[in-house]
Design a protein around this motif. Structure first.
Motif, PDB file in Angstrom:
ATOM      1  N   PRO A 126      -8.400  16.680 -34.254  1.00 19.19           N
ATOM      2  CA  PRO A 126      -8.101  15.279 -34.561  1.00 19.19           C
ATOM      3  C   PRO A 126      -8.469  14.932 -36.008  1.00 19.19           C
ATOM      4  O   PRO A 126      -9.506  15.371 -36.511  1.00 19.19           O
ATOM      5  CB  PRO A 126      -8.981  14.501 -33.573  1.00 19.19           C
ATOM      6  N   SER A 143       7.413  15.941 -36.223  1.00 19.25           N
ATOM      7  CA  SER A 143       6.970  15.576 -37.563  1.00 19.25           C
ATOM      8  C   SER A 143       7.584  16.469 -38.636  1.00 19.25           C
ATOM      9  O   SER A 143       7.192  16.413 -39.778  1.00 19.25           O
ATOM     10  CB  SER A 143       5.435  15.651 -37.646  1.00 19.25           C
ATOM     11  N   VAL A 169       4.856  19.614 -42.001  1.00 23.63           N
ATOM     12  CA  VAL A 169       3.699  19.058 -41.293  1.00 23.63           C
ATOM     13  C   VAL A 169       2.434  19.777 -41.717  1.00 23.63           C
ATOM     14  O   VAL A 169       2.438  20.987 -41.980  1.00 23.63           O
ATOM     15  CB  VAL A 169       3.898  19.160 -39.753  1.00 23.63           C
ATOM     16  N   GLU A 210      -0.928  20.922 -40.305  1.00 22.70           N
ATOM     17  CA  GLU A 210      -1.481  21.185 -38.977  1.00 22.70           C
ATOM     18  C   GLU A 210      -2.974  21.461 -39.093  1.00 22.70           C
ATOM     19  O   GLU A 210      -3.390  22.565 -39.439  1.00 22.70           O
ATOM     20  CB  GLU A 210      -0.751  22.370 -38.335  1.00 22.70           C
ATOM     21  N   ASP A 212      -3.481  15.009 -32.289  1.00 19.01           N
ATOM     22  CA  ASP A 212      -3.070  16.409 -32.299  1.00 19.01           C
ATOM     23  C   ASP A 212      -3.258  17.063 -33.668  1.00 19.01           C
ATOM     24  O   ASP A 212      -2.987  18.253 -33.838  1.00 19.01           O
ATOM     25  CB  ASP A 212      -1.606  16.558 -31.859  1.00 19.01           C
ATOM     26  N   GLY A 213      -3.709  16.302 -34.649  1.00 22.87           N
ATOM     27  CA  GLY A 213      -3.967  16.867 -35.970  1.00 22.87           C
ATOM     28  C   GLY A 213      -2.722  17.252 -36.728  1.00 22.87           C
ATOM     29  O   GLY A 213      -2.805  17.993 -37.717  1.00 22.87           O
ATOM     30  N   ALA A 214      -1.559  16.759 -36.329  1.00 22.53           N
ATOM     31  CA  ALA A 214      -0.306  17.074 -37.012  1.00 22.53           C
ATOM     32  C   ALA A 214       0.121  15.877 -37.852  1.00 22.53           C
ATOM     33  O   ALA A 214       0.463  14.824 -37.309  1.00 22.53           O
ATOM     34  CB  ALA A 214       0.776  17.438 -35.999  1.00 22.53           C
ATOM     35  N   VAL A 215       0.100  16.030 -39.174  1.00 18.56           N
ATOM     36  CA  VAL A 215       0.374  14.931 -40.094  1.00 18.56           C
ATOM     37  C   VAL A 215       1.642  15.246 -40.890  1.00 18.56           C
ATOM     38  O   VAL A 215       1.732  16.301 -41.526  1.00 18.56           O
ATOM     39  CB  VAL A 215      -0.804  14.718 -41.055  1.00 18.56           C
ATOM     40  N   GLY A 259      -8.330  11.475 -38.906  1.00 20.34           N
ATOM     41  CA  GLY A 259      -8.030  10.057 -39.059  1.00 20.34           C
ATOM     42  C   GLY A 259      -9.186   9.297 -39.666  1.00 20.34           C
ATOM     43  O   GLY A 259     -10.156   9.875 -40.159  1.00 20.34           O
ATOM     44  N   VAL A 286      -6.256   7.561 -35.545  1.00 20.74           N
ATOM     45  CA  VAL A 286      -6.479   9.003 -35.515  1.00 20.74           C
ATOM     46  C   VAL A 286      -5.219   9.710 -35.030  1.00 20.74           C
ATOM     47  O   VAL A 286      -4.568   9.257 -34.088  1.00 20.74           O
ATOM     48  CB  VAL A 286      -7.659   9.359 -34.580  1.00 20.74           C
ATOM     49  N   PHE A 287      -4.852  10.808 -35.715  1.00 22.06           N
ATOM     50  CA  PHE A 287      -3.825  11.723 -35.222  1.00 22.06           C
ATOM     51  C   PHE A 287      -4.519  12.672 -34.260  1.00 22.06           C
ATOM     52  O   PHE A 287      -5.181  13.627 -34.677  1.00 22.06           O
ATOM     53  CB  PHE A 287      -3.193  12.507 -36.370  1.00 22.06           C
TER      54      PHE A 287
END
Length: 391
Positions: free
Chosen positions: A18, A359, A12, A14, A28-31, A20, A25-26
């Protein structure tokens, strides 16, 4: 040397805020960041970034082959999948495996990939890209002040929903870069992720250009709309950038033939061989190429070897969880290191530990060879812990 197996894992990125674009938009900012590991009978493991869709079927095209024949193996993977459709996520799986093979080839040669590919300069120009549509004004300024401290002189913002809002946010970032001493006209780009119609695009960009000098507008209309992209290009001063979502040269040809693109882009998840071919096609049309991606390491190496590289996207200043990268940011550029291969080190234990995160997944895969399991990640981590078996 022979290819003996593969494993997949997902870590992930991190962001801590936010991230996106106009499409979502994610919060929590975790992609998620999917990875593929390809093993050989000589204990060298290659790392690829990209999806795992239909990987068993794709991997069958290269299993047992010498990984150093990477260009021919790339074509074998394309031939194996093209009848059922090799675009989209399947193309990403091909790209991930292709990248891992280039990593193996460079490791076997004892050279960083940029040097193996014929690059001379390890410095790759960058621009800032914060995936910042969900940020407040103060957050936006703070993010780009941090980019500016690393010498970034150009920035790409996400937008497309409101002209006034886009103008305001672009002005804020322009002022940040100007105040950092990076010149009176820093590079500014706007990415709207295919959100507009043709007339919306021309109207929106022309209004912005009353007050701002835009380097490019990215994906103003749908990726396949060659006529529409060309119409937008004729109606504005800024360059039109697109291509990150195109898969295969057959999807680029109509755009180039129509004069529909000024900056040719390609995504890191599509792999090194794809980038090299797109770069050659763009160069034949006297067009620059620009890599896209959150962790663009493979294409940074490849970019050093092509004559028409413009700038590469720099997103997060920190690598995904469990990954270490042999590069750093200096004076607005990526500086590649001397580690053999891609210079990506995987701490599998960190990814294992974080597997509770929705994730993040630890390594798995049907093609694990017990006779080589003990040295599976030796080349990338120095850790001889036996690999997990499926089941």
């Amino acid at each position: 040397m022979r290819i003996t197996g593969y494993r997949t894992m997902t870590t992930v990125q991190e962001w801590g805020r936010p991230v996106g674009d106009v499409n979502g938009v994610f919060a929590d900012g975790a992609v998620p960041v999917p990875l593929v590991l390809v093993d050989t009978d000589e204990g060298i493991t290659g790392v690829g970034l990209g999806p795992h869709v239909e990987i068993e079927a794709v991997f069958a095209a290269i299993e047992g082959e010498d990984p150093r024949g990477v260009t021919a193996l790339y074509d074998r993977m394309l031939r194996r999948t093209f009848k059922a459709g090799h675009a989209g996520a399947v193309f990403g799986t091909i790209g991930a495996l292709d990248t891992a093979l280039w990593d193996i080839k460079a490791q076997a040669a004892g050279e960083p990939l940029w040097r193996l590919l014929g690059g001379r300069d390890r410095q790759v120009p960058a621009y800032a890209s914060g995936l910042d549509i969900g940020l407040t004004d103060d957050e936006l300024v703070a993010v780009h002040q941090e980019y500016a401290r690393h010498g970034l002189r150009a920035a790409k913002l996400k937008g497309g929903l409101d002209i006034e809002r886009d103008r305001h946010r672009l002005t804020l970032v322009r002022d940040v870069l100007t105040e950092a001493g990076h010149g009176a006209r820093p590079g500014l780009m706007l990415d709207v992720n295919e959100a507009w119609t043709r007339k919306q695009a021309v109207r929106h960009v022309c209004e912005l250009e009353r007050a701002l000098d835009l380097t490019w507008i990215e994906e103003p209309v749908r990726r396949w709309d060659a006529e529409g992209l060309a119409a937008v290009g004729r109606g504005i001063r800024a360059s039109v950038a697109t291509g990150e979502n195109l898969t295969g040269l057959e999807q680029f040809r109509p755009l180039l033939a129509a004069g529909a693109v000024d900056i040719v882009q390609t995504a890191v998840v599509w792999g090194v061989s794809h980038f090299l071919r797109v770069a050659a096609l763009a160069h034949a049309h006297d067009l620059p190429v620009s890599p896209i991606g959150a962790t663009p390491v493979p294409l940074l190496h490849a970019a050093t070897s092509v004559p028409n590289h413009l700038a590469s996207e720099l997103q997060d200043l920190h690598p995904p969880r469990g990954l270490s990268l042999d590069l750093h940011i200096e004076d607005g550029a990526f500086i590649l290191g001397d580690s053999p291969g891609l210079g990506i080190t995987i701490d599998e234990r960190t990814i294992d530990t974080s597997a509770r995160h929705p994730s993040t997944r630890a390594a798995e895969g049907p093609h694990i060879r017990p006779e080589h399991a003990g040295r599976r990640l030796l080349a990338v981590t120095g850790n001889s812990r036996p690999a997990r078996r499926p089941g």
